[in-house]
Design a protein around this motif. Structure first.
Motif, PDB file in Angstrom:
ATOM      1  N   UNK A 283       0.908  -1.121   0.263  1.00 35.13           N
ATOM      2  CA  UNK A 283      -0.063   0.043   0.031  1.00 35.13           C
ATOM      3  C   UNK A 283       0.991   1.299  -0.104  1.00 35.13           C
ATOM      4  N   UNK A 284       0.113   2.286  -0.521  1.00 33.19           N
ATOM      5  CA  UNK A 284       1.022   3.604  -0.286  1.00 33.19           C
ATOM      6  C   UNK A 284      -0.065   4.632   0.148  1.00 33.19           C
ATOM      7  N   UNK A 285       0.158   5.774   0.702  1.00 29.06           N
ATOM      8  CA  UNK A 285      -0.775   6.808   0.972  1.00 29.06           C
ATOM      9  C   UNK A 285      -0.321   8.156   0.543  1.00 29.06           C
ATOM     10  N   UNK A 286      -1.566   8.742  -0.132  1.00 32.00           N
ATOM     11  CA  UNK A 286      -1.125  10.013  -0.826  1.00 32.00           C
ATOM     12  C   UNK A 286      -0.923  11.194   0.342  1.00 32.00           C
ATOM     13  N   UNK A 287       0.181  11.863   0.325  1.00 33.20           N
ATOM     14  CA  UNK A 287       0.458  12.573   1.485  1.00 33.20           C
ATOM     15  C   UNK A 287      -0.350  13.866   1.594  1.00 33.20           C
ATOM     16  N   UNK A 288      -1.116  14.102   0.287  1.00 34.69           N
ATOM     17  CA  UNK A 288      -1.945  15.437   0.514  1.00 34.69           C
ATOM     18  C   UNK A 288      -3.694  15.028   0.710  1.00 34.69           C
ATOM     19  N   UNK A 289      -4.038  13.990   0.000  1.00 32.64           N
ATOM     20  CA  UNK A 289      -5.415  13.602  -0.027  1.00 32.64           C
ATOM     21  C   UNK A 289      -5.685  12.597   1.535  1.00 32.64           C
TER      22      UNK A 289
END
Length: 491
Positions: A283-289
């Motif tokens: 997984x990854x996470x969008x730093x803004x959204x």
């Protein structure tokens, strides 16, 4: 202390004992990281069998094709021994209980005993912080007693061997407050930026093992002007469900946090906290959204849940944390596996109907209905599958066999699961029929006539007779010749 020495000491602490023998189940307790060949227990003794019976009954530890066999049986003395390296952290992660399931198979008659190996943790991992350096930016206007959350250390061990306490290097401004998984830096004396712009603190995490292990992290505090609000997540725990084999870039869940401050102090960015390598790969996470997306295929058979610690950080370094729990749902993506475990080959043609000639095992790595498997053989052969124990079937004869009509059979065994759509696989077994002397010789003619001249030389052939026998090799008849011997007599 050297790990090997520690494992040896752990062996002296952990006594191996049979926890329970009931309904075919056996349980043993052992520490992780034991050397191959180390004795876990004695199967023959615990089952009340003579040692020689293990050989005659083809005793073995059985597993699925893709699974490791972590233990083996010494057929000479009945001891159950370690066959593969057992790393509790690799197998069970942070679970408090780590149980390996193996199966003991005995034949003649067929018996199945489940073996549960309770793997005990040893203190072979040190506490680790997610970062080598923690940067905090704290306003000089912060009040005495202000608290700043520090991400806790992680120790792959469990129980007493995991992180038990923290200590903070003595300093003028901060003390430590640690309770459970919450670690906070508490301001004990107001900061003065004009006096000191930066402060370096050493935080140590200690586990409860013997010998004790520790890990450290440096906290770098930069003293700034007011940023007195940390981000606040909309939920403390986010839960989501994700089917296995979901397409890459699928959005699993979106986390959200707000900050009451203005400008850069209120700008929130997102990142993962301390997570496993498997989470980082998947997984990854969008730093803004705050969107968490799939970056690698997920497999229900490999992992059913993921717990992810997510951090929200504002523009000047204040942060808060939330937990994301992703549950993986099963789809029918594994075809059953057919394994031939035993086969009597060849079999005599006079074998009676109902005779067991083979043992078949069928497995499916899926769960629930997707993992329910039924075995069958093709029609028009005198054999069938009879359900036995758990996922085992007996291959038995259903009618009379005649080698002179059919000398061998190609038996196709098919396993089909109950998924939607169902998946199946097949295995073909060639079974030969052995001959018995069940046919008499038959002459080609009912009678034979021969005419000879008188005074023929001895050894002259008068005639030959021939008979046929559908049996094989030593069961086949031999032809004979009639000839004149030296006394001119017929032989």
């Amino acid at each position: 202390m050297d790990l090997k020495i520690f494992v040896f000491l752990s062996w002296s602490i952990f006594s191996f004992f049979l926890l329970d023998v009931a309904h075919g189940d056996m349980s043993y307790s052992l520490p992780e990281e034991m050397k191959r060949g180390s004795v876990i227990g004695n199967i023959a003794k615990d089952l009340g069998l003579q040692t020689g019976a293990l050989t005659t009954r083809r005793a073995r530890v059985d597993t699925e094709k893709k699974d490791k066999r972590y233990c083996n049986i010494n057929l000479k003395n009945g001891e159950l021994v370690v066959a593969e390296r057992i790393d509790r952290e690799e197998l069970c992660g942070e679970k408090a209980s780590c149980i390996l399931k193996q199966e003991l198979v005995l034949e003649n008659p067929l018996e199945l005993h489940r073996i549960s190996l309770h793997v005990q943790d040893i203190n072979d991992n040190s506490p680790e912080f997610n970062e080598e350096l923690i940067n905090l930016e704290i306003s000089e206007s912060a009040d005495r007693g202000a608290r700043f959350v520090i991400e806790e250390a992680h120790d792959a061990d469990v129980g007493q061997n995991s992180v038990q306490q923290y200590s903070l290097e003595k300093n003028e401004n901060f003390i430590l407050a640690a309770k459970g998984n919450t670690v906070e830096l508490v301001l004990d004396k107001e900061l003065d930026r004009e006096k000191q712009k930066e402060i370096h603190l050493l935080l140590t995490a200690l586990d409860g093992g013997s010998p004790q292990r520790s890990g450290t992290v440096v906290i770098h505090v930069t003293v700034l002007d007011a940023n007195d609000n940390a981000p606040v997540f909309s939920q403390a725990v986010y839960k989501a469900s994700l089917p296995e084999n979901s397409p890459l870039d699928t959005v699993v869940v979106t986390v959200s946090a707000t900050d009451a401050d203005d400008g850069v102090n209120g700008d929130v960015t997102y990142d993962f906290g301390h997570v496993t390598d498997e989470v980082i790969k998947t997984f990854n996470i969008d730093s803004k959204s705050g969107e968490i997306r799939v970056t690698n295929f997920v497999d229900y058979e490999a992992s059913v849940t993921y717990e992810i610690r997510v951090k929200a950080k504002d523009g000047l370094g204040l942060s808060s944390y939330a937990k994301v729990i992703i549950s993986i749902t099963d789809v029918n993506d594994n075809a059953p596996i057919v394994s031939l475990k035993s086969l009597t080959n060849p079999i005599p043609e006079d074998t009676p109907a109902g005779t067991e000639v083979g043992i078949i095992n069928v497995q499916d790595r899926d769960s629930e209905y997707n993992g329910q498997v039924h075995g069958s053989v093709q029609q028009n052969v005198p054999f069938k599958l009879v359900p036995s124990i758990k996922n085992y079937y007996s291959l038995v004869t259903t009618g009379n066999l005649d080698r002179e009509l059919v000398s061998d059979y190609n038996i196709t065994i098919t396993a089909t699961d109950e998924g939607s759509p169902p998946l199946s696989s097949s295995e073909t077994v060639q079974l030969f029929i052995a001959d018995i002397n069940d046919n008499p010789p038959v002459f080609k003619e009912q009678s034979y006539s021969a005419y000879i001249n008188e005074n023929n030389k001895p050894g002259s052939t008068l005639c030959s007779v021939s008979a046929q026998d559908p049996d094989w090799r030593q069961n086949v008849c031999a032809s004979e010749l009639f000839y004149i011997n030296e006394n001119n007599a017929l032989t």
